[in-house]
Design an enzyme around this catalytic site. Structure first.
Site, mmCIF file in Angstrom:
data_model
loop_
_atom_site.group_PDB
_atom_site.id
_atom_site.type_symbol
_atom_site.label_atom_id
_atom_site.label_comp_id
_atom_site.label_asym_id
_atom_site.label_seq_id
_atom_site.Cartn_x
_atom_site.Cartn_y
_atom_site.Cartn_z
ATOM 1 N N ILE A 60 0.680 55.403 32.050
ATOM 2 C CA ILE A 60 0.535 56.836 31.734
ATOM 3 C C ILE A 60 -0.163 57.498 32.910
ATOM 4 O O ILE A 60 -1.107 56.925 33.468
ATOM 5 C CB ILE A 60 -0.236 57.091 30.414
ATOM 6 C CG1 ILE A 60 -0.364 58.605 30.146
ATOM 7 C CG2 ILE A 60 -1.599 56.418 30.405
ATOM 8 C CD1 ILE A 60 -0.851 58.950 28.745
ATOM 9 N N TYR A 89 -8.488 57.161 25.616
ATOM 10 C CA TYR A 89 -7.993 56.218 24.607
ATOM 11 C C TYR A 89 -8.933 56.170 23.398
ATOM 12 O O TYR A 89 -8.464 56.104 22.254
ATOM 13 C CB TYR A 89 -7.831 54.822 25.212
ATOM 14 C CG TYR A 89 -6.846 54.775 26.367
ATOM 15 C CD1 TYR A 89 -5.679 55.528 26.348
ATOM 16 C CD2 TYR A 89 -7.083 53.983 27.487
ATOM 17 C CE1 TYR A 89 -4.791 55.505 27.412
ATOM 18 C CE2 TYR A 89 -6.190 53.950 28.550
ATOM 19 C CZ TYR A 89 -5.062 54.713 28.508
ATOM 20 O OH TYR A 89 -4.171 54.692 29.553
ATOM 21 N N GLU A 121 -3.963 47.969 28.226
ATOM 22 C CA GLU A 121 -5.077 47.457 29.032
ATOM 23 C C GLU A 121 -5.399 48.478 30.108
ATOM 24 O O GLU A 121 -4.504 49.166 30.604
ATOM 25 C CB GLU A 121 -4.737 46.085 29.620
ATOM 26 C CG GLU A 121 -3.491 46.066 30.430
ATOM 27 C CD GLU A 121 -2.869 44.677 30.522
ATOM 28 O OE1 GLU A 121 -3.000 43.889 29.583
ATOM 29 O OE2 GLU A 121 -2.231 44.423 31.550
HETATM 30 C C1 LIG Z 1 -6.335 59.403 32.535
HETATM 31 C C2 LIG Z 1 -5.389 60.612 32.666
HETATM 32 C C3 LIG Z 1 -3.981 60.189 32.249
HETATM 33 C C4 LIG Z 1 -5.891 61.751 31.748
HETATM 34 O O1 LIG Z 1 -4.967 62.833 31.850
HETATM 35 P P1 LIG Z 1 -5.365 64.343 31.459
HETATM 36 O O2 LIG Z 1 -4.117 65.089 31.191
HETATM 37 O O3 LIG Z 1 -6.292 64.887 32.464
HETATM 38 O O4 LIG Z 1 -6.163 64.101 30.100
HETATM 39 P P2 LIG Z 1 -6.366 65.221 28.962
HETATM 40 O O5 LIG Z 1 -6.603 66.539 29.604
HETATM 41 O O6 LIG Z 1 -5.254 65.117 27.973
HETATM 42 O O7 LIG Z 1 -7.715 64.724 28.297
HETATM 43 C C5 LIG Z 1 -7.768 64.279 26.952
HETATM 44 C C6 LIG Z 1 -9.127 63.646 26.719
HETATM 45 O O8 LIG Z 1 -9.271 62.476 27.563
HETATM 46 C C7 LIG Z 1 -10.616 62.394 28.045
HETATM 47 N N1 LIG Z 1 -10.624 62.609 29.497
HETATM 48 C C8 LIG Z 1 -9.566 62.901 30.298
HETATM 49 N N2 LIG Z 1 -9.966 63.014 31.588
HETATM 50 C C9 LIG Z 1 -11.303 62.781 31.592
HETATM 51 C C10 LIG Z 1 -12.283 62.724 32.620
HETATM 52 N N3 LIG Z 1 -11.985 62.958 33.913
HETATM 53 N N4 LIG Z 1 -13.566 62.419 32.267
HETATM 54 C C11 LIG Z 1 -13.899 62.176 30.983
HETATM 55 N N5 LIG Z 1 -13.002 62.229 29.955
HETATM 56 C C12 LIG Z 1 -11.726 62.512 30.258
HETATM 57 C C13 LIG Z 1 -11.381 63.500 27.332
HETATM 58 O O9 LIG Z 1 -11.863 62.998 26.096
HETATM 59 C C14 LIG Z 1 -10.293 64.529 27.100
HETATM 60 O O10 LIG Z 1 -10.533 65.409 26.048
HETATM 61 P P3 LIG Z 1 -11.627 66.629 26.231
HETATM 62 O O11 LIG Z 1 -11.365 67.238 27.571
HETATM 63 O O12 LIG Z 1 -11.344 67.542 25.083
HETATM 64 O O13 LIG Z 1 -12.956 65.965 26.155
HETATM 65 C C15 LIG Z 1 -5.386 61.159 34.131
HETATM 66 O O14 LIG Z 1 -6.719 61.309 34.573
HETATM 67 C C16 LIG Z 1 -4.618 60.296 35.107
HETATM 68 O O15 LIG Z 1 -3.410 60.462 35.299
HETATM 69 N N6 LIG Z 1 -5.325 59.364 35.777
HETATM 70 C C17 LIG Z 1 -4.693 58.472 36.766
HETATM 71 C C18 LIG Z 1 -3.770 57.480 36.093
HETATM 72 C C19 LIG Z 1 -4.515 56.622 35.104
HETATM 73 O O16 LIG Z 1 -5.650 56.214 35.312
HETATM 74 N N7 LIG Z 1 -3.826 56.292 33.992
HETATM 75 C C20 LIG Z 1 -4.356 55.423 32.967
HETATM 76 C C21 LIG Z 1 -4.081 54.013 33.340
HETATM 77 S S1 LIG Z 1 -4.599 52.863 32.097
#
Ligand SMILES: CC(C)(COP(=O)(O)OP(=O)(O)OC[C@H]1O[C@@H](n2cnc3c(N)ncnc32)[C@H](O)[C@@H]1OP(=O)(O)O)[C@@H](O)C(=O)NCCC(=O)NCCS
Length: 150
Positions: free
Chosen positions: A75, A121, A109
């Site tokens: 993701i 998660y 994981e």
């Molecule tokens: C992890 C990832 C998919 C999150 O995507 P995103 O669209 O920014 O996430 P969302 O905006 O939907 O956030 C949903 C919730 O996740 C958590 N979250 C997301 N990013 C966060 C951050 N940088 N720090 C803390 N919590 C975070 C929070 O609980 C957030 O809800 P809130 O803002 O209301 O508190 C993104 O940072 C990413 O693509 N990272 C690189 C790839 C990766 O690590 N994938 C997972 C591999 S296992």
């Protein structure tokens, strides 16, 4: 966080691959290659989806669901689109599809240092079920997480 408007979640298609690979390369130290995504689009138990906004790919999730167990394989959200709830939408969609496929548990994981993903998660109802030590490049641990779908 409000639900992002104008985002469509739909099945991944071959024409999405260039945009997906850009996001993948910006997101992971060991990114998936084109063939990984091609495999997910072709495999009978794989369900890859993209999030699209105004015709642009802003994120994706790869779900595998086989009998009672489903898994999130990948993701990511485009760096400039993070923090808007897009990953949450993708996870909600993956959970709904896994339930539709009659999976009883959804597993994944994650690198132990990836606190934003672990927070995401946990917020989605996943709990930690174990650790694989030094799983990533012989260095970082993998945290194993599951969500019960029953
Ligand atoms: C992890 C990832 C998919 C999150 O995507 P995103 O669209 O920014 O996430 P969302 O905006 O939907 O956030 C949903 C919730 O996740 C958590 N979250 C997301 N990013 C966060 C951050 N940088 N720090 C803390 N919590 C975070 C929070 O609980 C957030 O809800 P809130 O803002 O209301 O508190 C993104 O940072 C990413 O693509 N990272 C690189 C790839 C990766 O690590 N994938 C997972 C591999 S296992």
């Amino acid at each position: 966080m409000s639900i992002p408007s104008g985002i469509v979640i739909r099945p991944m298609a071959p024409a999405d691959l260039d945009a997906i690979l850009n996001i993948e390369q910006a997101s992971f130290s060991v990114p998936w290659q084109r063939e990984h995504f091609e495999h997910e689009m072709a495999a009978p138990h794989s369900f890859p989806f993209v999030a699209e906004s105004s015709g642009s790919i802003v994120g994706y999730v790869c779900l595998m669901s086989l009998f009672e167990e489903a898994q999130i394989l990948d993701i990511a959200v485009a760096p400039q689109q993070r923090g808007k709830g897009i990953a949450q939408l993708l996870m909600d969609h993956a959970v709904a599809v896994a339930r539709e496929k009659k999976a009883e548990v959804l597993a994944l994981e994650v690198r132990s240092t990836n606190s934003s993903a672990i927070t995401l998660y946990e917020r989605c109802g996943f709990v930690r079920t174990g650790v694989r030590e030094k799983y990533y490049e012989g260095r970082d641990d993998a945290v194993l997480m599951e969500k019960c779908l029953r």
